[in-house]
Design a protein around this motif. Structure first.
Motif, short mmCIF file in Angstrom:
data_model
loop_
_atom_site.label_atom_id
_atom_site.label_comp_id
_atom_site.label_asym_id
_atom_site.label_seq_id
_atom_site.Cartn_x
_atom_site.Cartn_y
_atom_site.Cartn_z
N SER A 1 0.79 -1.23 0.00
CA SER A 1 0.00 0.00 0.00
C SER A 1 0.82 1.28 0.00
N GLY A 2 2.10 1.16 0.35
CA GLY A 2 2.92 2.36 0.46
C GLY A 2 2.90 3.01 1.82
N GLY A 3 2.27 2.35 2.79
CA GLY A 3 2.19 2.90 4.14
C GLY A 3 3.37 2.49 5.00
N LYS A 4 3.30 2.85 6.28
CA LYS A 4 4.32 2.50 7.26
C LYS A 4 3.78 1.42 8.17
N ALA A 5 4.59 0.40 8.45
CA ALA A 5 4.14 -0.75 9.25
C ALA A 5 4.24 -0.47 10.74
N TYR A 6 3.21 -0.92 11.47
CA TYR A 6 3.18 -0.80 12.93
C TYR A 6 2.67 -2.10 13.54
N THR A 7 3.13 -2.41 14.74
CA THR A 7 2.56 -3.51 15.52
C THR A 7 1.65 -2.99 16.62
N ASP A 8 1.62 -1.69 16.83
CA ASP A 8 0.77 -1.03 17.83
C ASP A 8 -0.16 -0.08 17.09
N TRP A 9 -1.44 -0.44 17.02
CA TRP A 9 -2.37 0.36 16.22
C TRP A 9 -2.61 1.75 16.80
N GLU A 10 -2.58 1.88 18.11
CA GLU A 10 -2.77 3.20 18.71
C GLU A 10 -1.58 4.11 18.43
N GLN A 11 -0.39 3.54 18.45
CA GLN A 11 0.80 4.30 18.08
C GLN A 11 0.68 4.77 16.63
N MET A 12 0.16 3.91 15.77
CA MET A 12 -0.05 4.29 14.38
C MET A 12 -1.00 5.48 14.26
N LEU A 13 -2.10 5.43 14.99
CA LEU A 13 -3.07 6.52 14.91
C LEU A 13 -2.46 7.82 15.40
N ASP A 14 -1.70 7.76 16.50
CA ASP A 14 -1.08 8.97 17.04
C ASP A 14 -0.07 9.55 16.07
N ALA A 15 0.67 8.68 15.38
CA ALA A 15 1.73 9.14 14.49
C ALA A 15 1.20 9.61 13.14
N GLU A 16 0.17 8.95 12.62
CA GLU A 16 -0.26 9.18 11.24
C GLU A 16 -1.54 10.01 11.11
N SER A 17 -2.35 10.10 12.16
CA SER A 17 -3.59 10.89 12.16
C SER A 17 -4.47 10.63 10.94
N PRO A 18 -4.85 9.38 10.70
CA PRO A 18 -5.70 9.09 9.53
C PRO A 18 -7.11 9.65 9.71
N GLU A 19 -7.73 10.01 8.59
CA GLU A 19 -9.13 10.45 8.61
C GLU A 19 -10.07 9.25 8.69
N THR A 20 -9.63 8.14 8.09
CA THR A 20 -10.45 6.94 7.98
C THR A 20 -9.58 5.73 8.28
N VAL A 21 -10.18 4.70 8.90
CA VAL A 21 -9.46 3.45 9.16
C VAL A 21 -10.28 2.29 8.62
N ALA A 22 -9.61 1.38 7.92
CA ALA A 22 -10.23 0.12 7.50
C ALA A 22 -9.98 -0.91 8.59
N VAL A 23 -11.05 -1.42 9.18
CA VAL A 23 -10.97 -2.39 10.27
C VAL A 23 -11.11 -3.79 9.68
N CYS A 24 -10.03 -4.54 9.68
CA CYS A 24 -10.01 -5.89 9.09
C CYS A 24 -9.58 -6.93 10.12
N VAL A 25 -9.93 -6.69 11.37
CA VAL A 25 -9.62 -7.63 12.44
C VAL A 25 -10.70 -8.71 12.49
N PRO A 26 -10.48 -9.82 13.22
CA PRO A 26 -11.52 -10.85 13.34
C PRO A 26 -12.84 -10.28 13.86
N THR A 27 -13.93 -10.93 13.47
CA THR A 27 -15.27 -10.41 13.75
C THR A 27 -15.51 -10.10 15.21
N TYR A 28 -15.05 -10.95 16.11
CA TYR A 28 -15.34 -10.74 17.54
C TYR A 28 -14.65 -9.51 18.11
#
Length: 332
Positions: free
Chosen positions: A45-72
């Motif tokens: 995708s051309g993005g930056k990889a993270y293992t901590d999703w909250e760290q990603m949000l703090d660093a990248e400030s996305p307007e939208t997030v695609a949630v592709c985690v397991p259903t539960y």
């Protein structure tokens, strides 16, 4: 549009490939507990990889997030993202319970963010073409439909699908595609009747569902986890003036037969869809992004997604009790 991806399994990679080539979209980050998967999605995708999703949000400030985690995990992530003021594109089903799906809808509305659920079958050309033909009267009044969806059990890192408490089983995960489509076609469901095999005994999970709609229409659905052949989808929609058939194993896209055609002793009219430049997942997420930008309502609403969950749960109840289950109304 600055967008990020949480969960880089099969669906997360699908989003990564599509978003990475979408004009006007910048994938700023991809997050997964498994570093290698996050890196694979970042490379696609051309993005930056993270293992901590909250760290990603703090660093990248996305307007939208695609949630592709397991259903539960859908509810947990959707609510946390909504409270951060982030728009959400979440994979189907919305949640494993109707209460959770409705709570997700309510909180997103309260926070003023958009929530979209990926019922992608509405974006497959042959399915969209069939809806158009039905609504334009090509087969008269549609009265009956039969849908089939057969595939192997998810394997590898996707074994959470085998736990009904996490995936909802074959009805909630696989057949919800056709449940949603049947509701799009016929409207609100009046009652359901379902049966399903026990995979711990048979080694496969095979379900049959009959949906009776308030309009009087009937839809029969079959779903199969453990199918030994290629992934297969089929449908037949019958009206009082003709029928429409589709089989993913055939070269042709759509087979339309009308009584008018028969009266003229003509062969069936074969109406193939034009080859698409992008896959349906591309069209789906592009549509959702455009809805965020324009404020327009999507082809599939969160109320539609709640209705699909409600019907799927009623089907699971029927399969457990062996009795028909009446529906209490809409899930909006």
């Amino acid at each position: 549009m600055n967008i990020a991806i949480i969960g880089c399994g099969t669906m997360g990679m699908t989003y990564a490939y599509n978003l990475g080539k979408m004009p006007g979209v910048n994938v700023s980050g991809t997050a997964d507990l498994l570093k290698e998967r996050a890196q694979d999605a970042a490379s696609a995708s051309g993005g930056k990889a993270y293992t901590d999703w909250e760290q990603m949000l703090d660093a990248e400030s996305p307007e939208t997030v695609a949630v592709c985690v397991p259903t539960y995990l859908h509810k947990e992530f959707v609510i946390k993202l909504a409270r951060r003021g982030i728009h959400i594109i979440c994979e189907k089903p919305a949640a494993l319970t109707l209460e959770d799906a409705r709570e997700m809808k309510q909180i997103c509305e309260e926070q003023g963010v958009r929530l979209f659920i990926g019922h992608v079958v509405r974006f497959f050309p042959s399915y969209a073409d069939a809806i158009h033909k039905v609504r334009s009267g090509k087969i008269g009044t549609a009265q009956m439909a039969h849908f089939k969806r057969h595939g192997s059990y998810p394997q590898g890192s996707e074994l959470w699908y085998h736990d009904p408490a996490k995936s909802g089983g074959v009805i909630m995960d696989l057949m919800i595609h056709d449940i949603d489509y049947a509701c799009w076609l016929f409207g609100d469901v009046e009652s359901v009747y379902a049966s399903v095999t026990d995979p711990s005994i048979s080694g496969i999970e095979y379900a049959q569902i009959t949906l009776k709609f308030q309009s009087g229409a009937i839809a029969n659905l079959t779903g199969f986890w453990g199918y030994p052949g290629p992934f297969t989808t089929q449908f037949e929609i019958t009206g009082d003036q003709g029928l429409i058939r589709y089989d993913s194993n055939q070269v042709q896209s759509l087979d339309l037969k009308t009584l008018a055609g028969l009266s003229k002793s003509q062969d069936a009219v074969q109406v193939p869809s034009s080859p698409a430049l992008h896959d349906p997942y591309y069209g789906e997420v592009k549509h959702f992004i455009e809805c965020i930008q324009s404020g327009e309502e999507p082809i599939v609403s969160i109320s539609d997604a709640c209705r699909a969950v409600e019907v799927a749960l009623a089907c699971k109840q029927s399969a457990q009790t062996g009795q028909p289950v009446p529906m209490g109304g809409t899930a909006s």
